[in-house]
Design a protein around this motif. Structure first.
Motif, PDB file in Angstrom:
ATOM      1  N   VAL A  54      40.421  63.668  54.658  1.00 37.25           N
ATOM      2  CA  VAL A  54      39.791  64.168  55.777  1.00 37.25           C
ATOM      3  C   VAL A  54      41.028  63.912  56.672  1.00 37.25           C
ATOM      4  O   VAL A  54      41.097  65.000  57.730  1.00 37.25           O
ATOM      5  N   ALA A  55      41.790  63.076  56.855  1.00 34.89           N
ATOM      6  CA  ALA A  55      42.865  62.899  57.967  1.00 34.89           C
ATOM      7  C   ALA A  55      43.855  63.878  57.568  1.00 34.89           C
ATOM      8  O   ALA A  55      44.294  64.612  58.596  1.00 34.89           O
ATOM      9  N   ALA A  56      44.255  64.329  56.612  1.00 38.37           N
ATOM     10  CA  ALA A  56      45.355  65.553  56.171  1.00 38.37           C
ATOM     11  C   ALA A  56      44.678  66.692  56.562  1.00 38.37           C
ATOM     12  O   ALA A  56      45.437  67.375  57.368  1.00 38.37           O
ATOM     13  N   ALA A  57      43.398  67.079  56.526  1.00 39.23           N
ATOM     14  CA  ALA A  57      42.819  68.157  56.573  1.00 39.23           C
ATOM     15  C   ALA A  57      42.689  68.311  58.193  1.00 39.23           C
ATOM     16  O   ALA A  57      42.825  69.452  58.689  1.00 39.23           O
ATOM     17  N   LEU A  58      42.436  67.299  58.856  1.00 41.01           N
ATOM     18  CA  LEU A  58      42.288  67.303  60.629  1.00 41.01           C
ATOM     19  C   LEU A  58      43.773  67.347  61.067  1.00 41.01           C
ATOM     20  O   LEU A  58      43.900  67.371  62.503  1.00 41.01           O
ATOM     21  N   GLY A  59      44.655  66.923  60.285  1.00 32.23           N
ATOM     22  CA  GLY A  59      46.041  66.867  61.121  1.00 32.23           C
ATOM     23  C   GLY A  59      45.944  65.627  61.869  1.00 32.23           C
ATOM     24  O   GLY A  59      46.492  65.392  62.943  1.00 32.23           O
ATOM     25  N   ALA A  60      45.226  64.443  61.271  1.00 32.22           N
ATOM     26  CA  ALA A  60      45.208  63.311  62.017  1.00 32.22           C
ATOM     27  C   ALA A  60      45.880  61.977  61.153  1.00 32.22           C
ATOM     28  O   ALA A  60      45.382  60.713  61.516  1.00 32.22           O
ATOM     29  N   GLU A  61      46.779  62.316  60.689  1.00 36.64           N
ATOM     30  CA  GLU A  61      47.833  61.078  59.904  1.00 36.64           C
ATOM     31  C   GLU A  61      47.943  60.038  60.989  1.00 36.64           C
ATOM     32  O   GLU A  61      48.588  60.521  61.942  1.00 36.64           O
ATOM     33  N   GLY A  62      47.926  58.733  60.827  1.00 36.23           N
ATOM     34  CA  GLY A  62      48.125  57.866  61.688  1.00 36.23           C
ATOM     35  C   GLY A  62      47.004  57.591  62.558  1.00 36.23           C
ATOM     36  O   GLY A  62      47.087  56.484  63.272  1.00 36.23           O
ATOM     37  N   ALA A  63      46.011  58.452  62.660  1.00 36.10           N
ATOM     38  CA  ALA A  63      44.717  58.151  63.478  1.00 36.10           C
ATOM     39  C   ALA A  63      43.767  57.300  62.566  1.00 36.10           C
ATOM     40  O   ALA A  63      44.039  57.264  61.341  1.00 36.10           O
ATOM     41  N   ASP A  64      42.812  56.719  63.093  1.00 40.48           N
ATOM     42  CA  ASP A  64      41.747  55.791  62.338  1.00 40.48           C
ATOM     43  C   ASP A  64      40.709  57.087  62.153  1.00 40.48           C
ATOM     44  O   ASP A  64      40.026  57.530  63.233  1.00 40.48           O
ATOM     45  N   VAL A  65      40.354  57.074  60.965  1.00 41.48           N
ATOM     46  CA  VAL A  65      39.196  57.775  60.470  1.00 41.48           C
ATOM     47  C   VAL A  65      37.971  56.907  59.950  1.00 41.48           C
ATOM     48  O   VAL A  65      37.961  56.088  59.339  1.00 41.48           O
ATOM     49  N   VAL A  66      36.904  57.209  60.952  1.00 38.76           N
ATOM     50  CA  VAL A  66      35.739  56.053  60.771  1.00 38.76           C
ATOM     51  C   VAL A  66      34.837  57.032  60.058  1.00 38.76           C
ATOM     52  O   VAL A  66      34.036  58.181  60.752  1.00 38.76           O
ATOM     53  N   PHE A  67      33.894  56.849  58.804  1.00 41.07           N
ATOM     54  CA  PHE A  67      33.013  57.394  58.373  1.00 41.07           C
ATOM     55  C   PHE A  67      31.697  57.020  58.933  1.00 41.07           C
ATOM     56  O   PHE A  67      31.271  55.726  59.017  1.00 41.07           O
ATOM     57  N   VAL A  68      30.976  57.859  59.367  1.00 39.87           N
ATOM     58  CA  VAL A  68      29.467  57.759  59.753  1.00 39.87           C
ATOM     59  C   VAL A  68      28.513  58.693  59.109  1.00 39.87           C
ATOM     60  O   VAL A  68      28.784  59.499  58.252  1.00 39.87           O
ATOM     61  N   SER A  69      27.275  58.578  59.588  1.00 42.93           N
ATOM     62  CA  SER A  69      26.318  59.550  58.850  1.00 42.93           C
ATOM     63  C   SER A  69      26.228  60.978  59.558  1.00 42.93           C
ATOM     64  O   SER A  69      25.565  61.712  58.850  1.00 42.93           O
ATOM     65  N   GLY A  70      27.084  61.521  60.388  1.00 39.66           N
ATOM     66  CA  GLY A  70      27.269  62.888  60.828  1.00 39.66           C
ATOM     67  C   GLY A  70      27.726  62.889  62.002  1.00 39.66           C
ATOM     68  O   GLY A  70      28.164  61.847  62.906  1.00 39.66           O
ATOM     69  N   ALA A  71      27.922  64.145  62.677  1.00 38.29           N
ATOM     70  CA  ALA A  71      28.619  64.218  63.893  1.00 38.29           C
ATOM     71  C   ALA A  71      27.702  63.781  65.123  1.00 38.29           C
ATOM     72  O   ALA A  71      28.228  63.418  65.975  1.00 38.29           O
ATOM     73  N   THR A  72      26.446  63.733  64.767  1.00 37.04           N
ATOM     74  CA  THR A  72      25.446  63.302  66.024  1.00 37.04           C
ATOM     75  C   THR A  72      25.723  61.774  66.050  1.00 37.04           C
ATOM     76  O   THR A  72      25.852  61.385  67.207  1.00 37.04           O
ATOM     77  N   GLU A  73      26.044  61.073  65.183  1.00 37.92           N
ATOM     78  CA  GLU A  73      26.182  59.500  65.257  1.00 37.92           C
ATOM     79  C   GLU A  73      27.369  59.182  65.756  1.00 37.92           C
ATOM     80  O   GLU A  73      27.700  58.558  66.759  1.00 37.92           O
ATOM     81  N   ALA A  74      28.483  60.251  65.244  1.00 37.77           N
ATOM     82  CA  ALA A  74      29.917  59.996  65.768  1.00 37.77           C
ATOM     83  C   ALA A  74      29.824  60.418  67.585  1.00 37.77           C
ATOM     84  O   ALA A  74      30.648  59.602  68.051  1.00 37.77           O
ATOM     85  N   ALA A  75      29.317  61.222  67.643  1.00 37.71           N
ATOM     86  CA  ALA A  75      29.207  61.615  69.279  1.00 37.71           C
ATOM     87  C   ALA A  75      28.472  60.491  70.098  1.00 37.71           C
ATOM     88  O   ALA A  75      29.048  60.252  71.112  1.00 37.71           O
TER      89      ALA A  75
END
Length: 348
Positions: A54-75
């Motif tokens: 997921v980090a590689a696909a988002l261009g987010a290497e070095g950032a923290d990727v936190v898994f949640v239940s979906g975009a609503t919870e993430a928001a």
């Protein structure tokens, strides 16, 4: 009539074969990712593999990727209790936590004066309109843009962004919040130290595995140009449906948009009526965001752009994907134009 045609990809996408395979593999793992024994370590390895995908696909290497239940919870995790500002074009998952004080112009673009206090989507789910994100933005909803247009979280300059698996061919019920490394964020779901202390609860191993595989495949498809034919078909349909002099408007035509999204406004023909008529004709479309289209009301996104109540209530959204053929798109166009002509004849 032929087989049904799915034209609601912004609501959810078909499950990718890669995601299905990864989920089946995860089903055979018995370990809890937090356990230290061999079974637990295998489960943890799967979670971390997906996090890297997921980090590689988002261009987010070095950032923290936190898994949640979906975009609503993430928001909610990103926005709640922070006193952020937003515009009325934001998804309700964001606007529920922010003050709607940012101005929107007639083209759907948002003016941001205080980026560090603001949340701004990269792409709108109803219109497809893309925003220019200012440097230092607090939060960005990347959900609709992910996998459709090229971007890198590390280049956007925002502190946090979030995505959802089922918008890119992954399973429903899993998403991710991406956080710039070193940023402090208090968990809203507490009770364990999972996800770097940002989100307690045993990880959704099966969903996360599918998410990682879908993210990797989505990034590959984007790099290989699979969305170019989608853009071409969208433009063909836009011309056919809006350039015939019968009063249908294409929202956002003059500004950058997602390659797959077409928001049509036909004043006097209610959006929900169009959805029902097209459903009966064998086509899945929507009248706006899937989270709100079940409610009979005018689109607040279009109202924020200055459209009147009747116009905002007469919107239809087409959202295409790489699986939609030109023949299917043209079949929809013919059915929709016939229905529009019948509506006009009855209203005359």
């Amino acid at each position: 009539m032929g087989s049904r045609v799915y034209l609601d990809w912004n609501a959810t996408t078909p499950l990718r074969a890669e995601a299905r395979a990864a989920m089946l593999e995860a089903m055979d793992l018995v370990g809890n990712p937090s356990s230290v024994h061999a079974e637990g370590r295998r489960a943890r390895a799967l979670v971390e593999r997906a996090r890297a995908q997921v980090a590689a696909a988002l261009g987010a290497e070095g950032a923290d990727v936190v898994f949640v239940s979906g975009a609503t919870e993430a928001a909610a995790l990103a926005c709640a209790g922070r006193g952020l500002l937003c515009a009325d074009v934001e998804h309700e998952a964001v606007s529920a936590w922010c003050a709607p004080e940012l101005a929107v112009d007639a083209s759907g673009r948002v003016a941001v004066a205080e980026p560090g206090r603001s949340a701004l989507q990269l792409a709108n789910s109803e219109t497809g309109i893309l925003q220019d994100l200012p440097e230092g933005l607090a939060v960005s909803d990347l959900t609709q843009a992910f996998g459709k247009v090229p971007f890198a979280f590390n280049w956007l300059g925002c502190a946090m962004g979030f995505v959802s698996a089922h918008k890119i061919g992954g399973p429903k019920g899993v998403g991710a919040l991406v956080i710039r490394r070193g940023l402090d964020l208090e968990a809203r779901i507490k009770g364990g130290g999972q996800e770097m202390g940002r989100r307690a609860g045993t990880e959704n191993l099966i969903g996360i595995a599918g998410f990682g595989a879908a993210a990797e495949a989505a990034a590959r498809d984007l790099a290989e140009g699979l969305w170019e034919p989608v853009l071409q078909l969208r433009n063909i349909l836009e011309s056919a449906l809006c350039d015939d002099g019968k009063g249908t408007i294409s929202v956002g035509k003059a500004v950058p948009r997602l390659p797959n999204t077409l928001c049509l406004v036909t004043p006097g023909w209610k959006g929900e009526t169009q959805v029902m008529q097209m459903d009966l004709a064998g086509f899945a479309v929507s009248a706006g965001s899937a989270c709100s289209s079940g409610k009979v009301r005018a689109s607040r996104v279009l109202r924020a752009m200055g459209l009147g109540e009747e116009e905002a209530g007469s919107a239809l959204r087409l959202s295409l994907g790489p699986g939609v053929t030109e023949a299917e798109g043209l079949r929809f166009a013919e059915a929709w134009m016939r229905a529009r002509d019948r509506h006009r004849a009855r209203a005359a």
